[in-house]
Design an enzyme around this catalytic site. Structure first.
Site, short mmCIF file in Angstrom:
data_model
loop_
_atom_site.label_atom_id
_atom_site.label_comp_id
_atom_site.label_asym_id
_atom_site.label_seq_id
_atom_site.Cartn_x
_atom_site.Cartn_y
_atom_site.Cartn_z
N LYS A 81 0.83 -1.21 0.00
CA LYS A 81 0.00 0.00 0.00
C LYS A 81 0.87 1.27 0.00
O LYS A 81 0.50 2.27 -0.60
CB LYS A 81 -0.97 -0.02 1.18
CG LYS A 81 -1.98 -1.17 1.07
CD LYS A 81 -2.95 -1.21 2.22
CE LYS A 81 -3.85 -2.43 2.12
NZ LYS A 81 -3.14 -3.69 2.41
N ASP B 167 11.07 0.58 16.89
CA ASP B 167 11.82 -0.16 17.91
C ASP B 167 11.60 0.43 19.31
O ASP B 167 12.11 -0.08 20.30
CB ASP B 167 13.32 -0.22 17.56
CG ASP B 167 13.89 1.14 17.18
OD1 ASP B 167 13.22 2.16 17.50
OD2 ASP B 167 14.96 1.19 16.57
N CYS C 200 -8.08 -6.64 6.54
CA CYS C 200 -8.53 -7.63 5.55
C CYS C 200 -9.37 -8.68 6.27
O CYS C 200 -9.23 -9.88 6.06
CB CYS C 200 -7.37 -8.24 4.78
SG CYS C 200 -6.08 -8.96 5.80
#
Length: 403
Positions: free
Chosen positions: A238, A283, A354
């Site tokens: 995307k 991180d 999704c």
């Protein structure tokens, strides 16, 4: 159709790894396809499609074959015999197929096809969950659509070519494609083909990306020159689309907790001729905090159950557990609460998954808007995409605007 020993053996070996060792079907198939250099395209297609088929229909075939997990090698041959019999393939005179009750297999198939959890080959808990969230009629249609083989859809990289030019280039390679109405950058293959071997792919003229997934980038309303954050970028499908929609102008900051996925994104960006994407591994919380109130647009393509993409990941039905779905819903809300703070005043955010479950989709958006963090946002619109109505992956996307 005749069964050949070496390619049938490859399927059996692959299924042993997928069912008994929990390996991912796509990775196993990738390895199987390198097994014999003499195999042609048809042989490789047989191995890939048969393996996926038996994975997809595992529960139904196991019930018909009267075998239970963990499967030994003989059990897997019995599943294979059921698969072949139901496709009208004559079983060769091999020891693995001795005493295969062909007539009984067809009778059992007709009998079990009256019960949805067997007919659609899904775990009991998933059948119950789907019916509870979507209702009996919609779930019945949706799980049937999610068991069909997915089409291969390309997203044309508009930084390098046009849909018309790419279609012509592929046509010269005997790869025929169709335009899809209302999907501006999509081409659908008429027949499956290994598009990754083409020069057009190597030159970055397209990516393989489902049509529903392509709608997410459009939904975010990006413009050239904006600062856009793709907060769960992964390998960047995307992010690359956003860069193309922005004509390579402005900045796309691709974030992910997995640095190796961002490395893959860098490789893809280079091939695509994309140079306005910057990757940053999450991180620590500092990475997000530095971006508070700075982004014109934020995309949260949240981790989810993946139930909308079962057509391309049929083994997910067997790996997924109800506890995972409960846990991922907590994660989704945490991500919404934290990452929404990157949107600047007047900016917009898309929350996408999704998944086809309302509890991962519109319920999450409502919970966010009802929370303290969500008070500063207003709901603009959403798009609920189901496989049985669209013909593509199940997806959800909601557009929110910061006041």
């Amino acid at each position: 159709m005749r069964l050949h020993r070496n390619i049938s053996f490859a399927v059996i070996d692959g299924l042993m790894l997928i069912f008994n060792e929990g390996q991912y079907a796509d990775k196993v198939i990738q390895q199987l396809l390198k097994r014999d250099k003499r195999w042609g395209a048809r042989d490789r297609a047989f191995v890939a499609e048969t393996t996926y088929d038996i994975v997809r229909w595992k529960r139904l075939y196991a019930e018909i074959a009267e075998v239970k997990e963990p499967f030994d090698r003989d059990n897997i041959w019995r599943l294979f015999a059921v698969w072949a019999t139901l496709r009208g393939i004559k079983l060769p005179d091999w020891p693995y197929f001795e005493n295969t009750p062909t007539r009984k297999i067809k009778g059992r198939f007709d009998e079990l096809s009256k019960i949805r959890k067997f007919k659609e080959s899904i775990p009991d808990w998933l059948d119950e969950l789907g019916e509870k969230e979507l209702g009996n009629d919609v779930w019945t249609k949706e799980i049937s659509a999610l068991n069909e083989q997915a089409d291969v859809i390309l997203r044309v990289n508009t930084l390098k070519t046009t849909k018309e030019k790419l279609q012509a280039v592929l046509f010269d390679l005997d790869i025929e494609t169709d335009f899809i109405p209302n999907y501006p950058d999509a081409l659908k293959l008429k027949e499956r083909a290994n598009v990754f071997q083409t020069e057009a792919f190597k030159d970055g003229h397209f990516e393989v990306q489902d049509a529903s997934s392509q709608l997410v980038g459009q939904f975010l309303n990006v413009e050239p020159g904006m600062r856009v954050v793709d907060a769960c970028a992964g390998a960047g499908g995307k992010a690359l689309h956003l860069a193309a929609l922005m004509e390579n102008k402005g900045q796309v900051i691709a974030l992910d907790i997995y640095g190796n996925k961002l490395n893959e994104l860098k490789r893809r960006a280079k091939r695509n001729g994309v140079f306005n994407v910057e990757t940053r591994a999450i991180d620590s919380t500092k990475v997000i905090k530095k971006l508070y109130d700075t982004a014109d647009r934020v995309l949260i393509d949240a981790p989810c159950s993946g139930l909308g993409v079962l057509r391309r990941n049929p083994d997910a039905k067997w790996k997924l557990q109800p506890e995972f779905i409960e846990q991922i819903k907590i994660t989704q809300q945490e991500i919404l609460q934290q990452y929404s703070r990157m949107v600047k005043s007047g900016g917009q955010m898309v929350y996408a998954t999704c998944s086809i479950l309302p509890s991962e989709n519109q319920d999450q958006v409502k919970a966010f808007l009802d929370s303290e963090a969500g008070q500063g946002f207003k709901f603009v619109k959403d798009n609920k995409i189901l496989a049985h109505t669209s013909g593509f992956d199940g997806f959800y996307m909601a557009l929110l605007q910061k006041k």
